[in-house]
Enzyme design. Structure first.
Site, mmCIF file in Angstrom:
data_model
loop_
_atom_site.group_PDB
_atom_site.id
_atom_site.type_symbol
_atom_site.label_atom_id
_atom_site.label_comp_id
_atom_site.label_asym_id
_atom_site.label_seq_id
_atom_site.Cartn_x
_atom_site.Cartn_y
_atom_site.Cartn_z
ATOM 1 N N CYS A 110 23.811 -108.588 12.845
ATOM 2 C CA CYS A 110 24.880 -108.684 13.833
ATOM 3 C C CYS A 110 25.699 -107.402 13.852
ATOM 4 C CB CYS A 110 25.767 -109.869 13.509
ATOM 5 S SG CYS A 110 26.816 -109.602 12.081
ATOM 6 N N CYS B 238 16.283 -114.568 7.754
ATOM 7 C CA CYS B 238 17.714 -114.876 7.688
ATOM 8 C C CYS B 238 18.485 -114.130 8.752
ATOM 9 C CB CYS B 238 18.272 -114.517 6.316
ATOM 10 S SG CYS B 238 17.364 -115.261 4.980
ATOM 11 N N ASP C 124 18.985 -110.895 8.965
ATOM 12 C CA ASP C 124 19.624 -109.633 8.606
ATOM 13 C C ASP C 124 18.811 -108.845 7.585
ATOM 14 O OD1 ASP C 124 20.220 -111.417 6.556
ATOM 15 O OD2 ASP C 124 22.273 -111.676 7.270
ATOM 16 N N CYS D 185 27.814 -110.314 5.627
ATOM 17 C CA CYS D 185 27.318 -109.029 6.157
ATOM 18 C C CYS D 185 27.768 -107.899 5.234
ATOM 19 C CB CYS D 185 27.833 -108.773 7.566
ATOM 20 S SG CYS D 185 27.777 -110.207 8.661
HETATM 21 S S1 FES Z 1 24.074 -110.456 9.940
HETATM 22 FE FE1 FES Z 1 24.312 -112.538 10.546
HETATM 23 S S2 FES Z 1 26.455 -112.767 10.631
HETATM 24 FE FE2 FES Z 1 26.169 -110.691 10.162
#
Ligand code: FES
Ligand SMILES: Cc1ncc(COP(=O)(O)O)c(C=O)c1O
Lengths: 138, 408
Positions: free
Chosen positions: A64, A37, A39, A107
């Site tokens: 991110c 995914c 993250d 997040c």
């Molecule tokens: S980890 Fe993917 S948008 Fe923040």
């Protein structure tokens, strides 16, 4: 997308990056998310077994900039809190503090999940000892 | 030469207008503003002559024999829509099946999906790990209902160049119309509609140092004569295939851009390939577990796409974005939160799709820029890996796939 100054600051100067040995006394570890995914967050707390307060926290995040900032902020907030207080940190608090746009809310959800997972792991591993220590002190 | 920031290295999204192109366009906004359809006065004649010259310049770049085969559109997206929808409507009686690639750009894919909802069938051929289609797979997908093969010339993310001439040959053999989205290829590598057996070709000016908002569809007039139904109704401009006043300043710019590309193509390609290889070598030799996406040779000379294991693409871009403009296949950079379907189609695993970065060099890229971008990319990735729980696990020898991940 333009990032808020706070997200940029946490991204450039992340607080408390690193790891505690998983089995060290008072350490609870949360590992949430999934590589597919995009993250994954690892968040750790180190609780002082005598005071019951979180005296230190660490994170490592694959994700991110907003995910990095959310977990960095979470470690800052965790320090000095009791385990019960820590459980009250909500993803919406993180969203507000970092001014995350709607697409980045997940997040912050991940950061909340990481906190919960670290607390659960701590309780699992050390909760009984804490209770025993508390009983002995009273 | 001192570096100027931010450095633009995202030339698969667009390119800057060449100053020579702008200069050619300017008079057509002011003193030479006529409508090319005005047949009865000098303003119109002048505009028509300018549009015809541009048509010739574009035709020459793609090897079209007859400039009339070039139909101006508003860009690549419109050309693709016109090609696929135009064929679908015109040949519906003959058949309703389209063969295309799973890694086409959005316009091609979305047109096919819409047509599927309208009763057509589409086959999306997968590509191999290097991004190349196996022509035999296309052959196998063809049925007696197939009216169109639509395969992109070069991919916009990984730059992989498809075996277009072979596909053209197959299409001829089967008597099926062949469209190629050559938006990324035209002006960068040799493209020849005659020798490659292309019947319809989509292209756009802003990828070749021309203005945004203009493109073209090449429509073959001979062997075979290809007919397409228009998607816009109106004044019947562009031989009835694309109504709407021809935007003369834009097409003049497109023509000039095509002319320049034609003269510098070989030399520019060689220069960019050398710079690209330098960037690639720098990055791949400095970092472990950095993987090249796409075919190592059959690739646009200015394209480089690399996945950096254990770091997420957007976070890499964020580390660079004040200084360097790049693109990522990361889900976090897309509105849908899906990682790049192109990188995923290579079968690399979606965690690597989240980690891909695309570098696009261009006419104005300098060696200093390439050195700077290489160094900074290595620094940023290294820093992010120190923050990455996956990198830590990998270094500890844990197989990341063995972990039971709980996606939230
Ligand atoms: S980890 Fe993917 S948008 Fe923040
Ligand atoms: C492969 C490909 N096809 C089509 C397009 C769309 O072209 P335009 O932006 O001119 O509509 C692009 C643009 O990025 C592209 O890369």
């Amino acid at each position: 997308m333009a990032y808020s100054d706070k997200v940029i600051d946490h991204y450039n100067n992340p607080r408390n990056v690193g790891s505690f040995p998983k089995e060290a006394p008072g350490v609870g570890t949360g590992l949430v998310g999934a590589p597919e995914c995009g993250d994954v967050m690892k968040l750790q707390i180190k609780v002082n077994v005598d005071t019951g307060l979180i005296e230190d926290a660490r994170f490592k995040t694959f994700g991110c900039g907003s995910a990095i900032a959310s977990s960095s902020l979470a470690t800052e907030w965790l320090k000095g809190k009791s385990v019960d207080e820590a459980a009250k940190i909500k993803n919406t608090d993180i969203v507000n503090e970092l001014k995350l746009p709607p697409v980045k809310i997940h997040c912050s959800v991940l950061a909340e999940d990481a906190i919960k997972a670290a607390l659960a792991d701590y309780r699992d591993k050390w909760g009984k000892k804490e209770a025993a220590a508390g009983a002995a002190a009273s | 030469m001192a570096l100027k920031f931010p450095i633009f290295m995202d030339s698969h999204s667009t390119t800057p207008v060449d100053p020579r192109v702008l200069e050619a366009m300017l008079p057509y906004f002011t003193e030479k503003f006529g409508h090319p359809g005005s047949r009865n006065h000098p303003f119109g004649w002048e505009a028509e002559a300018a549009a015809d010259k541009a048509r010739e310049q574009v035709a020459r770049l793609i090897g079209a024999r007859d400039p009339k085969e070039v139909v101006f559109t508003s860009g690549g997206t419109e050309a693709i829509n016109l090609a696929i929808k135009g064929v679908a409507e015109m040949y519906r009686e003959k058949g309703t099946h389209i063969v295309t690639l799973a890694i086409e750009q959005r316009a091609g894919l979305d047109v096919c999906k819409r047509l599927e909802r309208q009763g057509f069938q589409a086959t999306y051929i997968p590509v191999g790990p290097d991004g190349l289609v196996d022509v035999e797979e296309i052959r196998k997908a063809i049925t007696d209902k197939t009216i169109l093969i639509s395969v992109m010339f070069a991919n916009n993310e990984i730059g992989t160049i498809q075996p277009v001439a072979e596909i053209g040959k197959l299409a001829k053999e089967k008597g099926i119309i062949f469209h190629t989205d050559a938006t990324q290829a035209v002006g960068k590598i040799p493209v020849d509609v005659e020798t490659m057996g292309i019947d319809l070709l989509s292209t756009t000016a802003h990828m070749i140092y021309g203005p945004k908002g203009v493109g073209a569809l090449y429509v073959r007039r001979k062997n075979p004569r290809v007919r397409i139904a228009p998607i816009l109704d109106g004044g019947g401009h562009e031989r009835g295939m694309r109504s709407g006043t021809v935007p003369v300043p834009l097409v003049v710019g497109f023509g000039k851009a095509a002319e320049i590309c034609g003269t510098v193509l070989a030399e520019e390609g060689a220069r960019l390939r050398a710079l690209r290889d330098k960037l690639q070598d720098k990055i791949l030799s400095s970092l472990d577990e950095a993987y090249l996406n796409g075919h190592p040779e059959k690739r646009l000379p200015h394209n480089l796409n690399i996945s950096f294991a254990y770091v997420e693409g957007e976070s890499v871009l964020m580390g660079l974005n004040k200084e360097v403009a790049l693109a990522s296949g990361s889900a976090c950079t897309s509105a849908t939160l899906e990682p790049s379907y192109v990188i995923a189609a290579l079968g690399v695993g979606s965690e690597l799709a989240h980690s891909s970065i695309r570098f696009g060099l261009h006419r104005f890229t300098t060696e200093e820029e390439v050195e700077y971008v290489g160094d900074r990319t290595v620094q940023v990735v290294t820093r992010l890996r120190e923050m990455s729980p996956l990198y830590e696990l990998a270094k500890e020898g844990v197989d990341i796939k063995s972990i039971q991940w709980k996606a939230s």
